[in-house]
Write an enzyme that holds these catalytic residues in place. Structure first.
Site, mmCIF file in Angstrom:
data_model
loop_
_atom_site.group_PDB
_atom_site.id
_atom_site.type_symbol
_atom_site.label_atom_id
_atom_site.label_comp_id
_atom_site.label_asym_id
_atom_site.label_seq_id
_atom_site.Cartn_x
_atom_site.Cartn_y
_atom_site.Cartn_z
ATOM 1 N N GLU A 31 -14.460 -3.374 1.185
ATOM 2 C CA GLU A 31 -13.241 -3.123 0.412
ATOM 3 C C GLU A 31 -13.268 -3.806 -0.957
ATOM 4 O O GLU A 31 -12.229 -4.042 -1.563
ATOM 5 C CB GLU A 31 -12.017 -3.595 1.209
ATOM 6 C CG GLU A 31 -11.825 -2.864 2.523
ATOM 7 C CD GLU A 31 -10.615 -3.355 3.285
ATOM 8 O OE1 GLU A 31 -9.491 -3.044 2.867
ATOM 9 O OE2 GLU A 31 -10.797 -4.053 4.306
ATOM 10 N N SER A 163 -8.671 -0.439 5.257
ATOM 11 C CA SER A 163 -8.661 0.704 4.342
ATOM 12 C C SER A 163 -9.207 1.980 4.974
ATOM 13 O O SER A 163 -9.740 2.847 4.298
ATOM 14 C CB SER A 163 -9.461 0.384 3.066
ATOM 15 O OG SER A 163 -8.816 -0.602 2.310
ATOM 16 N N TYR A 229 -6.657 6.154 -1.572
ATOM 17 C CA TYR A 229 -7.103 5.673 -2.878
ATOM 18 C C TYR A 229 -7.571 6.744 -3.863
ATOM 19 O O TYR A 229 -7.711 6.463 -5.043
ATOM 20 C CB TYR A 229 -8.249 4.663 -2.687
ATOM 21 C CG TYR A 229 -7.859 3.493 -1.811
ATOM 22 C CD1 TYR A 229 -6.876 2.590 -2.218
ATOM 23 C CD2 TYR A 229 -8.460 3.300 -0.576
ATOM 24 C CE1 TYR A 229 -6.518 1.521 -1.418
ATOM 25 C CE2 TYR A 229 -8.111 2.229 0.230
ATOM 26 C CZ TYR A 229 -7.137 1.349 -0.192
ATOM 27 O OH TYR A 229 -6.775 0.295 0.599
ATOM 28 N N ARG A 268 1.812 -6.538 5.946
ATOM 29 C CA ARG A 268 2.296 -5.176 6.159
ATOM 30 C C ARG A 268 1.971 -4.757 7.577
ATOM 31 O O ARG A 268 0.896 -5.074 8.097
ATOM 32 C CB ARG A 268 1.591 -4.231 5.172
ATOM 33 C CG ARG A 268 2.366 -2.974 4.826
ATOM 34 C CD ARG A 268 1.516 -2.037 3.975
ATOM 35 N NE ARG A 268 0.468 -1.421 4.765
ATOM 36 C CZ ARG A 268 -0.787 -1.249 4.338
ATOM 37 N NH1 ARG A 268 -1.163 -1.675 3.157
ATOM 38 N NH2 ARG A 268 -1.676 -0.666 5.125
ATOM 39 N N ASP A 270 1.644 -1.394 10.070
ATOM 40 C CA ASP A 270 1.535 0.070 10.087
ATOM 41 C C ASP A 270 1.849 0.598 11.480
ATOM 42 O O ASP A 270 1.416 0.012 12.490
ATOM 43 C CB ASP A 270 0.117 0.502 9.703
ATOM 44 C CG ASP A 270 -0.263 0.068 8.296
ATOM 45 O OD1 ASP A 270 0.657 -0.166 7.483
ATOM 46 O OD2 ASP A 270 -1.465 -0.035 8.011
ATOM 47 N N GLU A 283 -1.380 -1.539 13.457
ATOM 48 C CA GLU A 283 -2.034 -2.799 13.101
ATOM 49 C C GLU A 283 -1.168 -3.632 12.159
ATOM 50 O O GLU A 283 -0.195 -3.138 11.585
ATOM 51 C CB GLU A 283 -3.384 -2.525 12.442
ATOM 52 C CG GLU A 283 -3.297 -1.699 11.171
ATOM 53 C CD GLU A 283 -4.675 -1.365 10.609
ATOM 54 O OE1 GLU A 283 -5.353 -2.304 10.159
ATOM 55 O OE2 GLU A 283 -5.062 -0.191 10.627
ATOM 56 N N ASN A 285 -1.568 -6.001 8.717
ATOM 57 C CA ASN A 285 -2.435 -6.290 7.564
ATOM 58 C C ASN A 285 -1.949 -7.565 6.898
ATOM 59 O O ASN A 285 -0.800 -7.649 6.470
ATOM 60 C CB ASN A 285 -2.368 -5.141 6.546
ATOM 61 C CG ASN A 285 -2.766 -3.816 7.151
ATOM 62 O OD1 ASN A 285 -3.924 -3.473 7.229
ATOM 63 N ND2 ASN A 285 -1.768 -3.060 7.614
ATOM 64 N N GLY A 289 -3.325 -4.058 0.170
ATOM 65 C CA GLY A 289 -3.548 -3.714 -1.236
ATOM 66 C C GLY A 289 -2.391 -4.159 -2.115
ATOM 67 O O GLY A 289 -1.233 -4.068 -1.727
#
Length: 323
Positions: A31, A163, A229, A268, A270, A283, A285, A289
């Site tokens: 990443e 990612s 992205y 974060r 998800d 998951e 994070n 990002g």
């Protein structure tokens, strides 16, 4: 109490503006490119807020240089292995340098998709059925049986990548075999998760608060690296379109998941909502990002925080959380 809290926050902010802050970015993980963009945006936001900031690419500069440069505090902008998995956090603790985000344990557990799922299950938090495949025993596995046990369609995920790197969907034995071989190129353990039909959401966490939820929409098979992205067709909805009760539920669930893995400071969570309307955690994070168009800044903007205010709050949390 409010005045005392405000006074303490102002004092911490004044202290931080006397410190030399390093934003660690780049690194050597898969990443790297995302991290380079995040680090540059964070440094710009902190400089705008009046902090003394130095950008350091850990691929090019040894961590011991933090001591010779007299760095007081680190803002971690490294995604993936070596930055988000507890390794960097342990090194910084050994060097005695405070840092943003989760500590060693929270970082390590959150990064590991398999252990996170096991923790969700142990804590009775909703998550899709799953299986674990180890590279060493791959050839002994009946892919047909695994596929059948998980409903005939699965998401294949390397255990320790972010990612959406190395991820693929599979609904035939041939597809599953190929996806596993691809995933083993990133990790020796792979998570197979029962396919979830439904929209994907993300909830940013800042301190003890859950920010407004975001719903991601992509015409692709799933929200993969390209959708995140590269694609111009991905849409982000904030407000996310949920009822007030549903959004409260998703926020509460996200905070429980964040706390369950020992995550700290900011991050974060998800999750998806399946065809039966049941939430399914994906998951946590711990270093998501952080470009100015990334998901956490989008949620912060909806909450009323500019990008510069957001990175300032994350830095302030590094004072409170590490006490």
């Amino acid at each position: 109490m409010v005045k005392a809290s405000q006074s303490s926050s102002a004092s911490s902010l004044a202290q931080l503006k006397q410190e030399k802050i390093a934003v660690l970015y780049g690194g050597t993980s898969a990443e790297r490119e995302v991290s380079l963009n995040s680090g540059q945006a964070i440094a710009k936001g902190l400089q705008y807020a009046g902090f003394d900031v130095t950008l350091i690419d850990t691929k090019l500069v040894p961590l011991t240089d933090l001591l010779t440069q007299k760095i007081d505090r680190v803002f971690i902008a490294l995604h993936g292995r070596g930055g988000e998995d507890g390794c960097l956090q342990g090194a910084l603790e050994y060097l005695g340098i405070p840092y943003t985000g989760s500590t060693v344990l929270g970082s390590s557990l959150s990064m590991d998709k398999i252990r996170s799922k096991q923790i969700f299950k142990a804590c009775d938090l909703p998550t899709a059925p799953f299986a674990v495949v180890d590279k060493a025993h791959f050839e002994e596995l009946s892919l047909e049986s695994v596929l059948a046990d998980l409903g005939g369609k699965v998401m294949v995920k390397p255990a320790n990548e972010g990612s959406s790197i190395g991820m693929a969907q599979a609904q035939t034995v041939e597809q599953l075999g190929n996806a596993l071989i691809e995933a083993f190129g990133f990790d020796h353990e792979v998570l197979l998760e029962a396919w979830i039909d439904g929209p994907e959401y993300t909830v940013a966490i800042l301190g003890d608060k859950a920010l407004p939820a975001i719903r991601m929409e992509t015409p692709r098979e799933f929200y993969d690296y390209e959708a995140k992205y590269q694609s111009t067709s991905t849409q982000y909805h904030c407000p996310c379109g949920l009822s007030e009760a549903d959004e409260s539920e998703i926020k509460a669930l996200s905070i429980k998941a964040f706390n369950a893995t020992g995550a700290q400071g900011w991050g974060r969570v998800d999750l998806m909502r399946n065809s039966l309307g049941v939430w399914q955690l994906l998951e946590v994070n711990t270093v998501p990002g952080m470009t100015e168009t990334s998901l956490v800044p989008k949620a912060a903007d909806a909450f009323g925080l500019s990008f510069s205010e957001l990175v300032t709050q994350i830095l302030l949390l590094s004072v409170k959380d590490k006490r």
